[in-house]
Design an enzyme around this catalytic site. Structure first.
Site, PDB file in Angstrom:
ATOM      1  N   ARG A  34       0.817  -1.212   0.000  1.00  0.00           N
ATOM      2  CA  ARG A  34       0.000   0.000   0.000  1.00  0.00           C
ATOM      3  C   ARG A  34       0.854   1.268   0.000  1.00  0.00           C
ATOM      4  O   ARG A  34       0.415   2.311  -0.479  1.00  0.00           O
ATOM      5  CB  ARG A  34      -0.906   0.009   1.237  1.00  0.00           C
ATOM      6  CG  ARG A  34      -1.862  -1.182   1.305  1.00  0.00           C
ATOM      7  CD  ARG A  34      -3.213  -0.766   0.782  1.00  0.00           C
ATOM      8  NE  ARG A  34      -4.207  -1.812   0.904  1.00  0.00           N
ATOM      9  CZ  ARG A  34      -5.112  -1.879   1.872  1.00  0.00           C
ATOM     10  NH1 ARG A  34      -5.125  -0.972   2.829  1.00  0.00           N
ATOM     11  NH2 ARG A  34      -5.998  -2.839   1.868  1.00  0.00           N
ATOM     12  N   ASP A 143     -16.293   9.865   6.722  1.00  0.00           N
ATOM     13  CA  ASP A 143     -15.168   8.933   6.593  1.00  0.00           C
ATOM     14  C   ASP A 143     -13.901   9.663   7.016  1.00  0.00           C
ATOM     15  O   ASP A 143     -13.881  10.896   7.088  1.00  0.00           O
ATOM     16  CB  ASP A 143     -15.025   8.438   5.148  1.00  0.00           C
ATOM     17  CG  ASP A 143     -14.269   7.111   5.068  1.00  0.00           C
ATOM     18  OD1 ASP A 143     -14.919   6.045   5.042  1.00  0.00           O
ATOM     19  OD2 ASP A 143     -13.021   7.138   5.056  1.00  0.00           O
TER      20      ASP A 143
HETATM   21  C1  LIG Z   1     -14.387  -1.403   4.449  1.00  0.00           C
HETATM   22  S1  LIG Z   1     -14.923   0.266   4.343  1.00  0.00           S
HETATM   23  C2  LIG Z   1     -16.611   0.087   4.844  1.00  0.00           C
HETATM   24  C3  LIG Z   1     -17.554   0.907   3.988  1.00  0.00           C
HETATM   25  C4  LIG Z   1     -19.040   0.700   4.259  1.00  0.00           C
HETATM   26  N1  LIG Z   1     -19.386   1.061   5.601  1.00  0.00           N
HETATM   27  C5  LIG Z   1     -19.454  -0.717   3.962  1.00  0.00           C
HETATM   28  O1  LIG Z   1     -19.721  -1.485   4.887  1.00  0.00           O
HETATM   29  O2  LIG Z   1     -19.505  -1.086   2.785  1.00  0.00           O
HETATM   30  C6  LIG Z   1     -14.127   0.949   5.793  1.00  0.00           C
HETATM   31  C7  LIG Z   1     -14.066   2.459   5.799  1.00  0.00           C
HETATM   32  O3  LIG Z   1     -13.708   2.885   7.101  1.00  0.00           O
HETATM   33  C8  LIG Z   1     -12.941   4.054   7.001  1.00  0.00           C
HETATM   34  N2  LIG Z   1     -12.210   4.251   8.279  1.00  0.00           N
HETATM   35  C9  LIG Z   1     -11.162   3.556   8.761  1.00  0.00           C
HETATM   36  N3  LIG Z   1     -10.760   4.067   9.931  1.00  0.00           N
HETATM   37  C10 LIG Z   1     -11.597   5.100  10.217  1.00  0.00           C
HETATM   38  C11 LIG Z   1     -11.696   6.016  11.285  1.00  0.00           C
HETATM   39  N4  LIG Z   1     -10.840   5.995  12.318  1.00  0.00           N
HETATM   40  N5  LIG Z   1     -12.665   6.956  11.241  1.00  0.00           N
HETATM   41  C12 LIG Z   1     -13.528   7.014  10.186  1.00  0.00           C
HETATM   42  N6  LIG Z   1     -13.483   6.180   9.146  1.00  0.00           N
HETATM   43  C13 LIG Z   1     -12.533   5.215   9.162  1.00  0.00           C
HETATM   44  C14 LIG Z   1     -12.045   3.799   5.799  1.00  0.00           C
HETATM   45  O4  LIG Z   1     -11.539   4.988   5.246  1.00  0.00           O
HETATM   46  C15 LIG Z   1     -13.004   3.058   4.859  1.00  0.00           C
HETATM   47  O5  LIG Z   1     -13.596   3.925   3.936  1.00  0.00           O
END
Ligand SMILES: C[S@@+](CC[C@H](N)C(=O)[O-])C[C@H]1O[C@@H](n2cnc3c(N)ncnc32)[C@H](O)[C@@H]1O
Length: 274
Positions: A34, A143
């Protein structure tokens, strides 16, 4: 070039302290894969030089880019289907009855990634509840990744993204062609407020919420961080409100606050006491 044990530890600590994401030992390959594109795009000689720069000034733009590179953004329209069915058949009808007095429903898609989740919610409301004229139903989508938020706001999706979960009849109804992509109509985009929110920091500016979608994000945190975040959920979710988690996820350690519902295939929990 592979990452040294010391550099991996620096990245691990940085990510934990700034996003709550816990990188288990053995994930060196993921960090290498990454961060390599960032090494090139930011003009560093190799990963080690990037890590040294990150360690010197973790609050820089580079810090944000490292977090973005290391988050997993996997998502799709109407992911897992069941939560959306549950909303349509049970939860929204229940909330419409409950909110007769103020006619306001607030939904939060926490960790909305590239937007498919909040847009699925907005399309579901437009499709199944278009008769609800005098209610103010708002969706907040947030996000940690500015890059993802930019994509959310643009509402632009590739044919591949569209083919993952979007019901066929929704394409002509809610999208228009934008060169090689599809753009979601402004009528749907306007239902959503997109904002930056790091779940690991203080949550400011959230309204009292009726429904929270916090799916497929807590899996990246350790047990204590997950519990701390769920304790904050208890403060912003209205009593009687609903929390949707990812398939197979549970509000571990806080079961006295969250009641399992009949919609267990939706990983849907009701807040019974604050
Ligand atoms: C796997 S995606 C899930 C997207 C959606 N909720 C779904 O279930 O399809 C995880 C998301 O969490 C976000 N994320 C990770 N750590 C985070 C944090 N500390 N605060 C807010 N968002 C976060 C990432 O940027 C990513 O877009």
């Amino acid at each position: 070039m592979s990452i040294s044990a010391d550099d991996f530890q620096i990245v691990q600590k940085f990510l934990l302290e700034n996003s709550g994401i816990s990188l288990a030992p053995g994930k060196e390959y993921l960090v290498e894969g990454r961060l390599q594109p960032l090494v090139y795009s930011e003009g560093f000689d190799d990963i080690h030089v990037l890590v040294v720069a990150l360690n010197k000034n973790s609050e820089s733009d580079l810090g944000k880019k490292v977090i973005e590179a290391l988050t997993t953004n996997e998502t799709s329209f109407f992911r897992d289907k069941h939560p959306f069915e549950t909303l349509k058949t049970a939860i929204i009808p229940e909330l419409l009855k409950k909110t007769q007095a103020n006619k306001k429903i607030q939904i939060w898609s926490a960790a909305s990634s590239s937007g498919q989740e909040p847009y699925s919610l907005a399309m579901l409301l437009a499709d199944s509840f278009s008769w609800v004229k005098d209610w103010d139903i708002r969706i907040v989508a947030s996000d940690i990744s500015e890059e993802m938020l930019e994509k959310c706001r643009s509402g632009l999706y590739s044919q591949f993204e569209i083919s993952r979960g979007l019901p066929a009849h929704y394409l002509p109804r809610f999208f228009q062609r934008a060169q090689s992509k599809w753009q979601i109509n402004s009528e749907i985009r306007e239902r959503i407020d997109f904002c930056y929110l790091n779940l690991y920091e203080d949550w400011v500016g959230l309204p009292p919420l009726d429904i929270i979608f916090m799916r497929n994000v807590l899996i990246y945190f350790d047990k204590d961080t997950k519990k701390t975040i769920l304790e904050k959920v208890i403060k912003v979710l209205k009593p009687g409100g609903y929390l949707f988690m990812g398939s197979g996820e549970k509000p571990d350690g806080l079961e006295e606050h969250f009641q399992t519902t009949d919609f267990s295939t939706s990983a849907c929990f009701k807040l019974v006491s604050a």
